[in-house]
Enzyme design. Structure first.
Site, mmCIF file in Angstrom:
data_model
loop_
_atom_site.group_PDB
_atom_site.id
_atom_site.type_symbol
_atom_site.label_atom_id
_atom_site.label_comp_id
_atom_site.label_asym_id
_atom_site.label_seq_id
_atom_site.Cartn_x
_atom_site.Cartn_y
_atom_site.Cartn_z
ATOM 1 N N GLU A 142 0.861 -1.189 0.000
ATOM 2 C CA GLU A 142 0.000 0.000 0.000
ATOM 3 C C GLU A 142 0.897 1.238 0.000
ATOM 4 O O GLU A 142 1.661 1.460 0.935
ATOM 5 C CB GLU A 142 -0.919 0.024 1.229
ATOM 6 C CG GLU A 142 -2.157 -0.822 1.084
ATOM 7 C CD GLU A 142 -3.097 -0.680 2.267
ATOM 8 O OE1 GLU A 142 -4.312 -0.728 2.043
ATOM 9 O OE2 GLU A 142 -2.629 -0.544 3.409
ATOM 10 N N SER A 144 -0.404 4.398 -0.485
ATOM 11 C CA SER A 144 -1.148 5.473 0.155
ATOM 12 C C SER A 144 -1.057 5.338 1.664
ATOM 13 O O SER A 144 -1.109 4.224 2.208
ATOM 14 C CB SER A 144 -2.621 5.427 -0.267
ATOM 15 O OG SER A 144 -3.376 6.411 0.425
ATOM 16 N N LYS A 328 2.211 9.480 8.408
ATOM 17 C CA LYS A 328 3.053 8.614 7.606
ATOM 18 C C LYS A 328 2.480 7.205 7.637
ATOM 19 O O LYS A 328 1.612 6.887 8.444
ATOM 20 C CB LYS A 328 4.505 8.629 8.111
ATOM 21 C CG LYS A 328 4.678 8.210 9.561
ATOM 22 C CD LYS A 328 6.144 8.310 9.967
ATOM 23 C CE LYS A 328 6.331 7.886 11.428
ATOM 24 N NZ LYS A 328 7.758 7.943 11.832
ATOM 25 N N LYS A 329 2.978 6.361 6.745
ATOM 26 C CA LYS A 329 2.370 5.039 6.552
ATOM 27 C C LYS A 329 2.524 4.155 7.781
ATOM 28 O O LYS A 329 1.573 3.540 8.235
ATOM 29 C CB LYS A 329 2.992 4.346 5.329
ATOM 30 C CG LYS A 329 2.329 3.010 4.995
ATOM 31 C CD LYS A 329 0.870 3.183 4.629
ATOM 32 C CE LYS A 329 0.198 1.882 4.288
ATOM 33 N NZ LYS A 329 -1.262 2.038 4.087
ATOM 34 N N VAL A 330 3.723 4.055 8.319
ATOM 35 C CA VAL A 330 3.969 3.189 9.468
ATOM 36 C C VAL A 330 4.178 4.049 10.698
ATOM 37 O O VAL A 330 5.075 4.877 10.739
ATOM 38 C CB VAL A 330 5.196 2.275 9.233
ATOM 39 C CG1 VAL A 330 5.454 1.430 10.473
ATOM 40 C CG2 VAL A 330 4.992 1.402 8.008
#
Length: 334
Positions: A142, A144, A328-330
């Site tokens: 992913e 996004s 942010k993603k993580v």
């Protein structure tokens, strides 16, 4: 086209991959759970994953009668609490499987005697490696920040565990058809939703039972991609203090699958409209959705259509749904 929209549309294939690649493990887990009969289920997750855990909670409590609770990861990682979880089933749900607090809670549950199952998208992550059983989501990367297909596959994974645990033919059949149901959901559009949501300073997203955590997920996505202040409530809870905000034009998005709560939901919707609120209902002759053939599973297809509708709102507002300003993603928390 944003990554968010592309990835949401990949959910049907991702769900099919999960069910195909985990079929043997799910059957084995189901047989083990029927044999051991865990008296309680603990879940460990954050963000969208915690909303998927909430969906799983309703399914287990409605269909299995087994209490299911989300345990705060900080109980272990920050406060050093000691769990008593012998014989329990502990489910970890995470896209990355890396957040230290989630991993710590899973380790503590395993040490306390729980059977630990990790539902993670990164199969070589700490959560995956440390669990007794890993059900890899196989959702694919992913890009996004807004999780879409990984959330949907997490919900599919949860209902698959329940279906195999029960060994219920009707539920197993509905689960096997979910990729087709999701493919139909990806084709549905809500033309009036953008105008309804884009100018909202604040709105409510409501559900009942399994659709309540879906409402929580929709509200989260409206916040993170559109910067719209969206609050999620159970249809029952909104009738208390939050009801005071109901006034002319106040926007409300309500989920109404054809389950046991449908009549109560529609009665509440009528009261909101009488108070002047502008209510859009998913289901019940309102905004369309793809039916799964099992009412408790319909919220999964509803959120896919919702994701695509919210992505359009973000674009209309001039925002990049893939790259929120502060996120942010993580996210690795303690």
């Amino acid at each position: 086209m944003s990554h968010m929209a592309d990835e949401a549309r990949e959910a049907p294939e991702a769900a099919a991959r999960f069910l195909d690649r985990n079929a043997a493990a799910l059957a084995e887990l189901g047989a083990r759970l029927r044999n051991t009969e865990p008296p309680v289920i603990l879940t460990s997750a954050r963000g969208s994953s915690d909303n998927a855990a909430g969906f799983f909670k309703y399914l287990t409590e409605i269909l299995l009668g087994v209490p299911c609770a989300s345990v705060g990861a900080s109980v272990v990682s920050v406060y050093g609490g000691s769990l008593k979880a012998r014989g329990a089933l502990a489910i970890t749900i995470s896209q990355s499987g890396k957040s230290p607090d989630i991993v710590a809670l899973q380790d503590a549950a395993r040490t306390a005697g729980a059977l630990t199952v990790a539902m993670v998208n990164v199969a070589d992550s700490p959560a995956a490696r440390n669990a007794d059983i890993c059900l890899a989501l196989h959702a694919g990367e992913e890009k996004s920040v807004a999780a879409t297909k990984s959330f949907i596959v997490s919900c599919v994974a949860g209902v698959a565990i329940v279906a195999y645990w029960l060994n219920d033919a009707a539920l197993l059949g509905a689960v096997s058809r979910l990729p087709e149901t999701l493919a139909e959901a990806a084709k549905i559009t809500w033309p009036g939703f953008t105008a309804f949501a884009k100018d909202a300073g604040s709105l409510y997203v409501l559900g009942r039972g399994p659709s309540f955590p879906i409402a929580q997920e929709a509200a989260l996505k409206l916040k993170e991609t559109c910067a719209i202040h969206a609050e999620a409530y159970s249809i029952a809870e909104v009738m208390h203090g939050p009801w005071e905000l109901m006034e002319t034009g106040f926007p409300v998005l309500a989920y109404s699958p054809d389950d046991a709560a449908r009549e109560i939901t529609l009665e509440a919707v009528a009261k909101m409209r009488h108070a002047g609120a502008e209510v859009q209902v998913v289901g019940a002759g309102g905004l369309p959705f793809a039916g799964s053939g099992h009412a408790l599973l319909d919220p999964i297809s509803m959120i896919l259509t919702t994701y695509l509708a919210i992505e359009k709102v973000a674009v209309e507002l001039g925002r990049d749904p893939d790259r929120p300003r502060l996120l942010k993603k993580v996210t690795e928390t303690m």
